[in-house]
Design an enzyme around this catalytic site. Structure first.
Site, mmCIF file in Angstrom:
data_model
loop_
_atom_site.group_PDB
_atom_site.id
_atom_site.type_symbol
_atom_site.label_atom_id
_atom_site.label_comp_id
_atom_site.label_asym_id
_atom_site.label_seq_id
_atom_site.Cartn_x
_atom_site.Cartn_y
_atom_site.Cartn_z
ATOM 1 N N ILE A 17 0.820 -1.215 0.000
ATOM 2 C CA ILE A 17 0.000 0.000 0.000
ATOM 3 C C ILE A 17 0.852 1.263 0.000
ATOM 4 O O ILE A 17 0.304 2.364 -0.071
ATOM 5 C CB ILE A 17 -0.941 0.029 1.224
ATOM 6 C CG1 ILE A 17 -0.132 -0.058 2.531
ATOM 7 C CG2 ILE A 17 -1.952 -1.078 1.153
ATOM 8 C CD1 ILE A 17 -0.990 0.066 3.775
ATOM 9 N N GLY A 18 2.185 1.129 0.052
ATOM 10 C CA GLY A 18 3.040 2.320 0.042
ATOM 11 C C GLY A 18 4.488 1.924 -0.175
ATOM 12 O O GLY A 18 4.897 0.798 0.110
ATOM 13 N N ARG A 19 5.261 2.865 -0.719
ATOM 14 C CA ARG A 19 6.676 2.594 -0.968
ATOM 15 C C ARG A 19 7.471 3.855 -0.670
ATOM 16 O O ARG A 19 7.111 4.944 -1.111
ATOM 17 C CB ARG A 19 6.880 2.164 -2.421
ATOM 18 C CG ARG A 19 8.322 1.809 -2.768
ATOM 19 C CD ARG A 19 8.436 1.387 -4.225
ATOM 20 N NE ARG A 19 7.762 0.131 -4.486
ATOM 21 C CZ ARG A 19 8.340 -1.051 -4.361
ATOM 22 N NH1 ARG A 19 9.598 -1.134 -3.968
ATOM 23 N NH2 ARG A 19 7.668 -2.143 -4.640
ATOM 24 N N MET A 22 13.423 3.596 1.446
ATOM 25 C CA MET A 22 14.184 2.433 1.905
ATOM 26 C C MET A 22 13.281 1.285 2.351
ATOM 27 O O MET A 22 13.775 0.211 2.662
ATOM 28 C CB MET A 22 15.094 2.836 3.080
ATOM 29 C CG MET A 22 14.344 3.309 4.303
ATOM 30 S SD MET A 22 15.474 3.724 5.647
ATOM 31 C CE MET A 22 14.301 4.182 6.928
ATOM 32 N N ALA A 23 11.979 1.480 2.406
ATOM 33 C CA ALA A 23 11.101 0.443 2.926
ATOM 34 C C ALA A 23 9.791 0.429 2.153
ATOM 35 O O ALA A 23 9.421 1.395 1.500
ATOM 36 C CB ALA A 23 10.830 0.668 4.411
ATOM 37 N N ASP A 141 11.471 16.028 9.178
ATOM 38 C CA ASP A 141 11.000 15.851 7.796
ATOM 39 C C ASP A 141 9.491 16.115 7.712
ATOM 40 O O ASP A 141 8.739 15.324 7.155
ATOM 41 C CB ASP A 141 11.327 14.438 7.305
ATOM 42 C CG ASP A 141 11.239 14.331 5.775
ATOM 43 O OD1 ASP A 141 11.265 15.383 5.107
ATOM 44 O OD2 ASP A 141 11.149 13.208 5.266
#
Length: 659
Positions: A17-19, A22-23, A141
Site C-alpha cells: 500500500i506504500g513505498r 528504503m522500505a 521531515d
C-alpha cells in the site's frame, strides 16, 4: 498459490500500500487481535547497509515512545531473516496503526484545502510536534506527504524515519555528507549541516502552512541544491501577495516561522499554535514579535509586492526615538536600504555575504548569456515571424474552442478523471452518499453533460461513497464476535454494548443478532449493539403433554433438545401423559442436551380373593329357637372349610383395659 507470509507468528503480510526510499509498507492482519495493521518492512537490497539498518531501527525506537492521537502508533517491531543474492539478511520491520485516509499532498493536488482547513491541519501538526518535542524527539521531515488525514477528518503525523533525539540532533548529515530531509521544507540550519532542534520542525511546519495557504512551497527551483540555497539566503514573498483572498494578518505568523535565525522563530510549537489561533480570531502578532522581515507595499498596487521580501511594516519598526517615523530608503532592487548607524539593521553574517556575492555573479553571467540568446532569437524572429504568428493564431483558436462535457455518470473515478484530463479539463473529486450508485462510481458532474465549457475549466466529480444508510448483513448471524465486529466497522458502523441470549444452535459468544436487527437499513456511523449466544437453551413446559407431543416440541429447531422417558404408575394421571420432567421448565440446559420425562402408566390391579364353595349341607335338625331375650341370636360359627361347628358356650366379649 503463493505461501502466506507471516511475521513473528502473528502478522499476515498482505498487499503493498506504500513505498518509500528504503522500505515498503504492506497492509497486514494481526491474527491475535483480529485487526488490520500497517507493516513497514525494510527492502532486502537496503538491508546490507548498516546505516540504513540503524536509521530504520531509530525510527521504531523514536516513535515507540510517542503516544498521541495525532501521531501514528507503533504496535510492535521485529526482524525477519530472508535470502537475498545468495546470503541471509536481517530485515527489520515495524507494525504500525493502519490509517485509512489521504495525505495532505493528495488533498493539495485535488484543491480541497481551504484556509480554515489549512489552519486546522497545521494546529493538529503542532499538537503532535509539541508532544514529540516534550519527549525529546525532533521529526526533521515535516511535509505534506508525511501527514495523513483520516476518513473522519483526524490528522496523523507519520514517518519518523530521519527523526533523532534532541541529544543526538547535532548529527544532521550522513557519512556521505548528504543533507537529510526534503529540499522544499529544509530549514537553513539543516541546509548548512548545523545542529537541529525543535525549532527546525517549526520552520518546516511554516513551509507546510505556506503551501497550504498558497498552493506552492515558499521556495522552488530547478534542483534541490538551488532550493536549499534559497532557504539559506533568500526570503519568501508574503502569502497574501500570492493569494489575494488571504488576510494579510497571516503573513506575520507564517514568516516568523520562516525566520532564517532560529532565535527569531517561535520558542516552541505551543507558541506557534497560539499565534495561528489568534490570527484566525483577528488578533495580530504583537509588534515586538515581528522579527521576520515582511514585504513592503508597492506604491502602484493595492497589495504587497512579491519582490520586496526585506521590507517590513511600520509596526515592526517603531522605536521610541524621535526619528522613528523617518522614511527608510529603498534601493533599486526594491529592498530596504540599510542606514549607517541605524540600530534597526545588523550586518548579515560573512557566509551570507559570500553566498549573496556568488548569487550576484551567477545572475550577471546569466544576464550576459541571455543577451546573446535574445539577439539570436530576434534575428530568427525576422525570418519566421509570419509563420509563428499564423501558428499562434491557430493555437489560440484551438485553445479557446469550447469543449462539451461528456456523460460521466457511473464511470469509475479513475476513468472519469482521465477522460476530463484528456479533454484539457481539471477534475476535482468530491465524495457523496448515494443509495443507487455503487461505491467508487461517479454520481454526477458539475457542470453536467452536455454543457460546453472552455478548456482548463474545473469540473466537480461527485463520486459515490455508498449509501448513507446500509443494510446490516443477515449473514453475520452465527459468526464469531471478532469477525462480526470487523465487518461492521468496515461498513462504517461503531460497536456499542454487548449482551447475551440463549440459543439452541449458535456456539457460545458467537453472534445471534444485533440491535438494530440484522437485515435492517441503518445510517452509517450508528452504534450497533451485539447480541451473543450463551450456549444454553430454555427448557419448555412438558408436563401434561404426551410423549409424541413433547418429542415434537423438543426437536423443534428453536429448542433442539433430546428426550428420555421413564414410566411411573399413577392412579391419578391419565396414562401416557407426562407427570414430571428434569430439568424443570423455565430453567436452562446446554445446547443439544436431554430432558428426562416421567410418563404415567396404569397401576396393576390386585389379585382377587377366592370365594368359598359350599360342599356340605347341614343335616341336623335345626335346634329349638332360644328363648326370647330381646337380642338376635348369633349365627353358628364355621371353620375355614365352610363346614358348620357345633354350637358351644358363648362367652361375653370383655373390653381390654388400656395399659
Amino acid at each position: 498459490m503463493t505461501e502466506e507470509r507471516i511475521l513473528n507468528g502473528r502478522y499476515v503480510v498482505g498487499e503493498l500500500i506504500g513505498r518509500g526510499g528504503m522500505a515498503d509498507v504492506h497492509l497486514g492482519v494481526d491474527q491475535v487481535l483480529g485487526r488490520k495493521v500497517a507493516i513497514k518492512l525494510l527492502r532486502a537490497e537496503m538491508a546490507r547497509d548498516p546505516m540504513v539498518q540503524a536509521r530504520f531501527r531509530r525510527e521504531a525506537k523514536a516513535v515507540a515512545g510517542l503516544n498521541h492521537p495525532n501521531i501514528v502508533s507503533v504496535f510492535d517491531t521485529g526482524e525477519e531473516e530472508q535470502e537475498f543474492s545468495g546470503s541471509t539478511v536481517e530485515l527489520p520491520f515495524i507494525v504500525m496503526e493502519y490509517v485509512r485516509g489521504r495525505t495532505l499532498r493528495d488533498l493539495l493536488k485535488s484543491g480541497e484545502v481551504t484556509r480554515d482547513l489549512a489552519i486546522e491541519y497545521v494546529l493538529g501538526v503542532l499538537e503532535a510536534l509539541e508532544h514529540s518535542h516534550s519527549m525529546g524527539i525532533v521529526h526533521r521531515d515535516i511535509k505534506p506527504a508525511n501527514i495523513m488525514v483520516t476518513e473522519r477528518g483526524a490528522l496523523k503525523v507519520m514517518d519518523f524515519g530521519i527523526a533523532r533525539a534532541l541529544a543526538d540532533s547535532a548529527s544532521t548529515m550522513t557519512q556521505t555528507q548528504t543533507v537529510v530531509g526534503t529540499a522544499q521544507y529544509l530549514s537553513p540550519e539543516q541546509a548548512r549541516g548545523e545542529a537541529v532542534d525543535a525549532r527546525t520542525d517549526l520552520y518546516s511546519t511554516g513551509c507546510l502552512l505556506y503551501e497550504l495557504f498558497t498552493g506552492r512551497p515558499p521556495f522552488t527551483g530547478d534542483s534541490p541544491v538551488s532550493v536549499a540555497y534559497q532557504h539559506v539566503g533568500e526570503y519568501a514573498p508574503a502569502p497574501s501577495t500570492l493569494v489575494q483572498a488571504l488576510d494579510p494578518i497571516f503573513d506575520a505568523v507564517v514568516l516568523k516561522a520562516l525566520a532564517k535565525d532560529r532565535e527569531d522563530r517561535y520558542a516552541d510549537a505551543a507558541a506557534f499554535a497560539t499565534a495561528l489561533s489568534n490570527a484566525r480570531s483577528g488578533i495580530a502578532l504583537p509588534a515586538e514579535e515581528l522579527t521576520a522581515p515582511l514585504p513592503r507595499a508597492q506604491a502602484n498596487s493595492g497589495h504587497l509586492s512579491a519582490v520586496a521580501p526585506f521590507a517590513a511594516p511600520a509596526a515592526a519598526f517603531s522605536p521610541s526615538t524621535p526619528d522613528s517615523t523617518a522614511a527608510v530608503p529603498v534601493n533599486q532592487t526594491g529592498y530596504l536600504e540599510p542606514v549607517a548607524g541605524d540600530s534597526r539593521w545588523e550586518a548579515p553574517p560573512i557566509w551570507e555575504q559570500n553566498l549573496q556575492r556568488e548569487l550576484n555573479e551567477h545572475r550577471a553571467k546569466s544576464k550576459r548569456n541571455w543577451t546573446v540568446a535574445v539577439s539570436l532569437v530576434l534575428a530568427l524572429a525576422l525570418v519566421v515571424s509570419g509563420l509563428l504568428f499564423y501558428n499562434w493564431m491557430r493555437a489560440e483558436a484551438e485553445r479557446n474552442a469550447p469543449v462539451a462535457i461528456p456523460t460521466l455518470k457511473e464511470m469509475t473515478q479513475a476513468k472519469a478523471e482521465a477522460t476530463l484530463t484528456q479533454l484539457q479539463l481539471v477534475p476535482r473529486v468530491e465524495s457523496v452518499f448515494d443509495d443507487k450508485i455503487a461505491t467508487g462510481l461517479v454520481v454526477e458532474s458539475d457542470p453536467a453533460a452536455p454543457r460546453e465549457v472552455r478548456k482548463g475549466t474545473t469540473v466537480r466529480l461527485m463520486v459515490s461513497k455508498g449509501p448513507e444508510a446500509r443494510v446490516l448483513p443477515e449473514s453475520l448471524s452465527g459468526q464469531s464476535e471478532v469477525g462480526a465486529r470487523q465487518t461492521l466497522q468496515d461498513l462504517g458502523f461503531e460497536i456499542g454494548t454487548v449482551s447475551r441470549v440463549n440459543h439452541p444452535s449458535i456456539p457460545t459468544d458467537w453472534l445471534v443478532n444485533t440491535e438494530p436487527k440484522l437485515g435492517k437499513k441503518v445510517k452509517v456511523g450508528t452504534k450497533i449493539d451485539l447480541v451473543l449466544s450463551t450456549g444454553m437453551v430454555n427448557v419448555p413446559q412438558l408436563i401434561n403433554l404426551t410423549v409424541p407431543e413433547a418429542t415434537k416440541l423438543l426437536e423443534d429447531p428453536e429448542v433442539g433438545l433430546g428426550i428420555k422417558t421413564v414410566e411411573e404408575p399413577s392412579a391419578v394421571a391419565e396414562p401416557g401423559t407426562i407427570i414430571n420432567q428434569d430439568p424443570p421448565s423455565g430453567t436452562t440446559t446446554p445446547q443439544g442436551g436431554t430432558v428426562t420425562v416421567t410418563v404415567a402408566v396404569k397401576p396393576e390391579e390386585p389379585s382377587p380373593t377366592p370365594t368359598p364353595t359350599p360342599t356340605d349341607t347341614a343335616t341336623e335338625a335345626p335346634s329349638a329357637p332360644p328363648e326370647s331375650t330381646g337380642t338376635t341370636p348369633s349365627p353358628a360359627p364355621t371353620d375355614k372349610s365352610g363346614k358348620g361347628k357345633e354350637p358351644g358356650l358363648q362367652l361375653p366379649v370383655l373390653p381390654v383395659p388400656n395399659p
